[in-house]
Every structure is written in C-alpha cells, then in structure tokens.
Design a protein around this motif. Structure first.
Motif, PDB file in Angstrom:
ATOM      1  N   ALA A  32      41.446  39.069  45.955  1.00  0.00           N
ATOM      2  CA  ALA A  32      41.561  39.251  44.504  1.00  0.00           C
ATOM      3  C   ALA A  32      40.190  39.127  43.840  1.00  0.00           C
ATOM      4  CB  ALA A  32      42.536  38.235  43.916  1.00  0.00           C
ATOM      5  N   GLN A  35      38.358  42.449  44.168  1.00  0.00           N
ATOM      6  CA  GLN A  35      38.853  43.438  43.207  1.00  0.00           C
ATOM      7  C   GLN A  35      38.396  43.101  41.788  1.00  0.00           C
ATOM      8  OE1 GLN A  35      40.546  46.364  43.784  1.00  0.00           O
ATOM      9  NE2 GLN A  35      40.082  46.675  41.617  1.00  0.00           N
ATOM     10  N   TYR A  36      38.469  41.825  41.442  1.00  0.00           N
ATOM     11  CA  TYR A  36      38.020  41.402  40.117  1.00  0.00           C
ATOM     12  C   TYR A  36      36.534  41.703  39.931  1.00  0.00           C
ATOM     13  CZ  TYR A  36      36.578  38.333  36.321  1.00  0.00           C
ATOM     14  OH  TYR A  36      36.019  37.838  35.164  1.00  0.00           O
ATOM     15  N   SER A 134      46.750  36.258  39.150  1.00  0.00           N
ATOM     16  CA  SER A 134      47.863  37.212  39.128  1.00  0.00           C
ATOM     17  C   SER A 134      47.693  38.249  40.230  1.00  0.00           C
ATOM     18  CB  SER A 134      47.943  37.918  37.766  1.00  0.00           C
ATOM     19  OG  SER A 134      48.262  37.011  36.736  1.00  0.00           O
ATOM     20  N   TYR A 135      46.464  38.704  40.439  1.00  0.00           N
ATOM     21  CA  TYR A 135      46.227  39.679  41.504  1.00  0.00           C
ATOM     22  C   TYR A 135      46.449  39.041  42.870  1.00  0.00           C
ATOM     23  CZ  TYR A 135      44.421  44.065  43.328  1.00  0.00           C
ATOM     24  OH  TYR A 135      44.319  45.278  43.946  1.00  0.00           O
ATOM     25  N   TRP A 177      53.119  41.316  38.970  1.00  0.00           N
ATOM     26  CA  TRP A 177      51.900  40.521  38.905  1.00  0.00           C
ATOM     27  C   TRP A 177      50.664  41.416  38.855  1.00  0.00           C
ATOM     28  CZ3 TRP A 177      51.897  36.019  37.061  1.00  0.00           C
ATOM     29  CH2 TRP A 177      52.891  35.090  37.337  1.00  0.00           C
ATOM     30  N   ARG A 178      50.706  42.541  39.568  1.00  0.00           N
ATOM     31  CA  ARG A 178      49.558  43.460  39.527  1.00  0.00           C
ATOM     32  C   ARG A 178      49.421  44.078  38.138  1.00  0.00           C
ATOM     33  NH1 ARG A 178      50.637  45.471  43.893  1.00  0.00           N
ATOM     34  NH2 ARG A 178      49.158  44.348  45.216  1.00  0.00           N
ATOM     35  N   TYR A 181      47.832  41.609  35.867  1.00  0.00           N
ATOM     36  CA  TYR A 181      46.372  41.615  36.059  1.00  0.00           C
ATOM     37  C   TYR A 181      45.725  42.714  35.213  1.00  0.00           C
ATOM     38  CZ  TYR A 181      41.954  42.698  38.459  1.00  0.00           C
ATOM     39  OH  TYR A 181      40.638  42.986  38.749  1.00  0.00           O
ATOM     40  N   HIS A 182      46.280  43.918  35.307  1.00  0.00           N
ATOM     41  CA  HIS A 182      45.715  45.030  34.544  1.00  0.00           C
ATOM     42  C   HIS A 182      45.843  44.803  33.038  1.00  0.00           C
ATOM     43  CE1 HIS A 182      46.533  47.591  38.340  1.00  0.00           C
ATOM     44  NE2 HIS A 182      45.277  47.227  38.304  1.00  0.00           N
TER      45      HIS A 182
END
Length: 221
Positions: A32, A35-36, A134-135, A177-178, A181-182
């Motif tokens: 995560a 990605q962040y 969350s991710y 949850w994804r 995140y968005h």
C-alpha cells in the motif's frame, strides 16, 4: 508510526478467524505504501546548480523530478515545462537531464520519491493515514477472497452458513476499501484509465490482393 498503522489495519480487517497473520498484514502495508507513493510522492526540495552536462543527480530516496523553478525568486514563481527534463540512465545510476537552464545557474528542484514508514520514521501525512491503511485492507481482503475461493456449500442442510458466498463478500469488501482509498485522496479512477478502441482491419488474401467480400466493383453484372 508503523505500530499505529498496524493497529489501524487490524481494526479495519477484524480477522476473528485468524486467516491473516502479522507478516501478511505488514506486507500489505508495504505494498500500500508503494501505491501511495505513486499517487502522492514524497517531496524533496533542493536548490541545484546547473552542471555543464545538464545531468542532475537524484537525492537519496528520490525517483523523479516533479517541478523545476527557474529563475529562482520570481513572484509569482516561474516553472519549466515538464518537457524540459527527462530520465537519463547513466552508468553510475539514473539521472535527470534538464534543458533550458544556463550552466552554473541555480534552480529549485522538487523531487518525488518513496515514503518511509518504520518504527523511527514516518513520512505519511496524518491526513493520509486512513487512505494508506484502507488500501492495505483492500489488499488483505483480496487475499482472503482468494483464500476462501475453494470453500463450497456444505452438503448438510442444517449448516446455515453460506460458505460459497464468502469469496464474493470478501471481494466486495476489498472493492469498498479500495474505493475508500481513492475517495480520500480525491482520485477519479475513470479519468485515469486509458481509453481504448478496437478496430477491425481488412486483411489481404494469401495472394496479396483484397479478399472476396471486400472492395467494390470486383464483380459486376
């Protein structure tokens, strides 16, 4: 710090069945964080003197240039176009090749790079901690969905648990949850997806000419 985010992920997942161990959770947090870092890179700001060859060395932890202010000190500040720098792979490592700046001049460069998350260092802003976790929760629910995909419904009707619905339920949780995140980062997934078009191109026959069903005027009455 890392321990706080680990606790937050545990709260989000609530794995009473002990399907997820601490190592899996920590790997999900690490993924995560990657990605962040792509969506919200860590920012490094440095005043750099333009070398003669135009190659800028990246500071430790940086991966690319985000902005170049030049000349420095104007109000409002003036920035180079992103087309004026590009990645250059040198034998000693990656560099950034910058054009449009005089040799010896000073430019203010903002670099983007990976975030750090350890027991001693945490570069994730407090307002983005929920997004990051969350991710991580989405990754873990994807794993649990895959883990339970082989579960079937019991043959004994007295067992009221719908085992077959587990993978779908966990997959939906991962999706939620994804999306969370968005939403928290203000990312519009639809706008970031590349458009694609499928085109059918008529192929030539084996002799090099057009096929029987293509073209006009091949057979006239």
């Amino acid at each position: 710090m890392l321990a706080d985010l680990q606790t937050l992920v545990d709260d989000m997942v609530r794995d009473d069945a002990a399907r997820i161990d601490a190592d899996q959770r920590d790997r999900a947090i690490a993924l995560a964080l990657v990605q962040y870092g792509r969506d919200r890179p860590r920012r490094f700001v440095s005043d750099v003197t333009m070398p003669e060859d135009g190659l800028i060395e990246l500071p430790e932890g940086a991966r690319a240039i985000l902005t170049v202010e030049y000349p420095v000190g104007l109000r409002p500040p003036r920035f180079l176009s992103p087309h004026q720098w590009s990645r250059y792979d040198a034998p000693e490592g990656p560099r950034e090749l910058v054009s449009g700046v005089a040799t010896g001049a000073t430019m203010r460069v903002t670099f983007g790079g990976a975030h750090a998350l350890t027991e001693d260092q945490d570069t994730v802003p407090p307002e983005d901690r929920e997004a990051l976790t969350s991710y991580a929760a989405a990754i873990l629910f994807d794993q649990v969905a895959a883990m339970t995909s082989g579960d079937g419904n019991p043959t004994i009707p007295a067992d009221a648990v719908n085992h077959g619905a587990k993978p779908e339920n966990f997959a939906k949780r991962a999706e939620r949850w994804r999306q969370r995140y968005h939403d928290l980062l203000g990312i519009d997934v639809k706008r970031t997806k590349a458009a694609s078009v499928v085109v059918q191109t008529p192929l030539a026959s084996t002799t090099g000419g057009s096929r029987l069903t293509h073209g006009r005027g091949r057979f006239r009455r």
